[in-house]
Design a protein around this motif. Structure first.
Motif, mmCIF file in Angstrom:
data_model
loop_
_atom_site.group_PDB
_atom_site.id
_atom_site.type_symbol
_atom_site.label_atom_id
_atom_site.label_comp_id
_atom_site.label_asym_id
_atom_site.label_seq_id
_atom_site.Cartn_x
_atom_site.Cartn_y
_atom_site.Cartn_z
ATOM 1 N N ILE A 48 48.375 36.841 37.312
ATOM 2 C CA ILE A 48 47.461 37.903 36.874
ATOM 3 C C ILE A 48 46.226 37.918 37.780
ATOM 4 O O ILE A 48 45.754 38.983 38.201
ATOM 5 N N GLU A 49 45.702 36.744 38.083
ATOM 6 C CA GLU A 49 44.537 36.654 38.963
ATOM 7 C C GLU A 49 44.861 37.169 40.369
ATOM 8 O O GLU A 49 44.028 37.805 41.013
ATOM 9 N N LYS A 50 46.075 36.939 40.845
ATOM 10 C CA LYS A 50 46.496 37.472 42.142
ATOM 11 C C LYS A 50 46.566 38.994 42.109
ATOM 12 O O LYS A 50 46.194 39.659 43.077
ATOM 13 N N LEU A 99 44.508 38.579 30.473
ATOM 14 C CA LEU A 99 43.887 37.249 30.556
ATOM 15 C C LEU A 99 43.195 36.897 29.242
ATOM 16 O O LEU A 99 43.334 35.778 28.741
ATOM 17 N N LYS A 100 42.463 37.848 28.699
ATOM 18 C CA LYS A 100 41.734 37.602 27.451
ATOM 19 C C LYS A 100 42.704 37.381 26.290
ATOM 20 O O LYS A 100 42.538 36.454 25.501
ATOM 21 N N LYS A 101 43.725 38.213 26.222
ATOM 22 C CA LYS A 101 44.677 38.147 25.105
ATOM 23 C C LYS A 101 45.557 36.898 25.160
ATOM 24 O O LYS A 101 45.780 36.240 24.158
ATOM 25 N N GLU A 102 46.048 36.576 26.354
ATOM 26 C CA GLU A 102 47.055 35.530 26.447
ATOM 27 C C GLU A 102 46.537 34.179 26.932
ATOM 28 O O GLU A 102 47.200 33.169 26.738
ATOM 29 N N TYR A 103 45.368 34.166 27.569
ATOM 30 C CA TYR A 103 44.918 32.917 28.181
ATOM 31 C C TYR A 103 43.551 32.442 27.722
ATOM 32 O O TYR A 103 43.166 31.328 28.037
ATOM 33 N N LEU A 104 42.819 33.224 26.966
ATOM 34 C CA LEU A 104 41.499 32.808 26.512
ATOM 35 C C LEU A 104 41.586 31.575 25.629
ATOM 36 O O LEU A 104 40.836 30.619 25.802
ATOM 37 N N ASN A 105 42.523 31.565 24.704
ATOM 38 C CA ASN A 105 42.671 30.405 23.816
ATOM 39 C C ASN A 105 43.020 29.147 24.597
ATOM 40 O O ASN A 105 42.549 28.065 24.289
ATOM 41 N N TYR A 106 43.856 29.285 25.613
ATOM 42 C CA TYR A 106 44.199 28.136 26.445
ATOM 43 C C TYR A 106 42.962 27.612 27.167
ATOM 44 O O TYR A 106 42.722 26.415 27.216
#
Length: 142
Positions: A53-55, A114-121
Motif C-alpha cells: 500500500i505504501e508503494k 492503511l487506517k482500516k487494516e493496519y492502524l490496530n497493528y
C-alpha cells in the motif's frame, strides 16, 4: 501468452488471479506508474501487506510530482478486472482512480486501507515496544 502467465517467480500472488495485473495494464495501455499502483493494490493482501500500500502511495506521489498522465482509456476493463478478481470496494476505487489519473484519490483511498487494516497493528506494535522499553528501564532502575 497463457503459458507465460502461468510462470511466476517469487510466489503465486498473480498466478492465482483470474485476470493478472499485467493483462489489464497491457489491455488498457497503461503507463509504468499506473501499472505499479495496480499491481501493488491487487496483490497487497497476498504478498507484502502494508508495504505494498505504501508503494502504491509512493507511485501516486511520483505521478503527481512528475506530472505523469496516463492514456485516456476506457475504464470498462478496470471494472471487469476488479469484478472477476473479487477485489474490495477500496481496491476497486483505487484501480479505477488510477486509470482516470486521479492520483490524489488514489492516495486518499490507500490511506483509508492503511487506517482500516493496519492502524490496530501499528497501535499494538507501539504498545508492545513501549512495554519492552519500560521493562528495561525498570530492570535498569532495580
Amino acid at each position: 501468452m497463457k503459458e507465460v502467465l502461468n510462470k511466476e517467480i517469487g510466489g503465486t500472488h498473480y498466478k492465482n488471479m483470474k485476470m493478472q495485473p499485467i493483462e489489464l495494464i497491457a489491455l488498457a495501455n497503461l503507463n509504468f506508474l499506473q501499472g505499479c499502483i495496480i499491481k501493488y493494490i491487487s496483490r497487497y493482501k497476498n504478498k507484502n501487506g502494508k508495504e505494498d500500500i505504501e508503494k502504491a502511495i509512493h507511485n501516486a506521489q511520483l505521478a503527481i510530482d512528475l506530472h505523469i498522465i496516463g492514456p485516456d482509456t476506457s475504464i470498462n476493463e478496470g471494472y471487469t478486472y476488479c469484478k472477476i478478481n473479487k477485489l474490495s470496494n477500496l481496491q476497486s476505487t483505487i484501480i479505477i482512480s488510477t486509470m482516470q489519473n486521479d492520483y490524489y484519490k488514489v492516495i486518499k483511498f490507500c490511506n483509508a486501507i492503511l487506517k482500516k487494516e493496519y492502524l490496530n497493528y501499528d497501535l499494538w506494535l507501539f504498545n508492545n515496544i513501549f512495554t519492552i522499553i519500560n521493562r528495561k528501564k525498570l530492570i535498569l532502575y532495580l
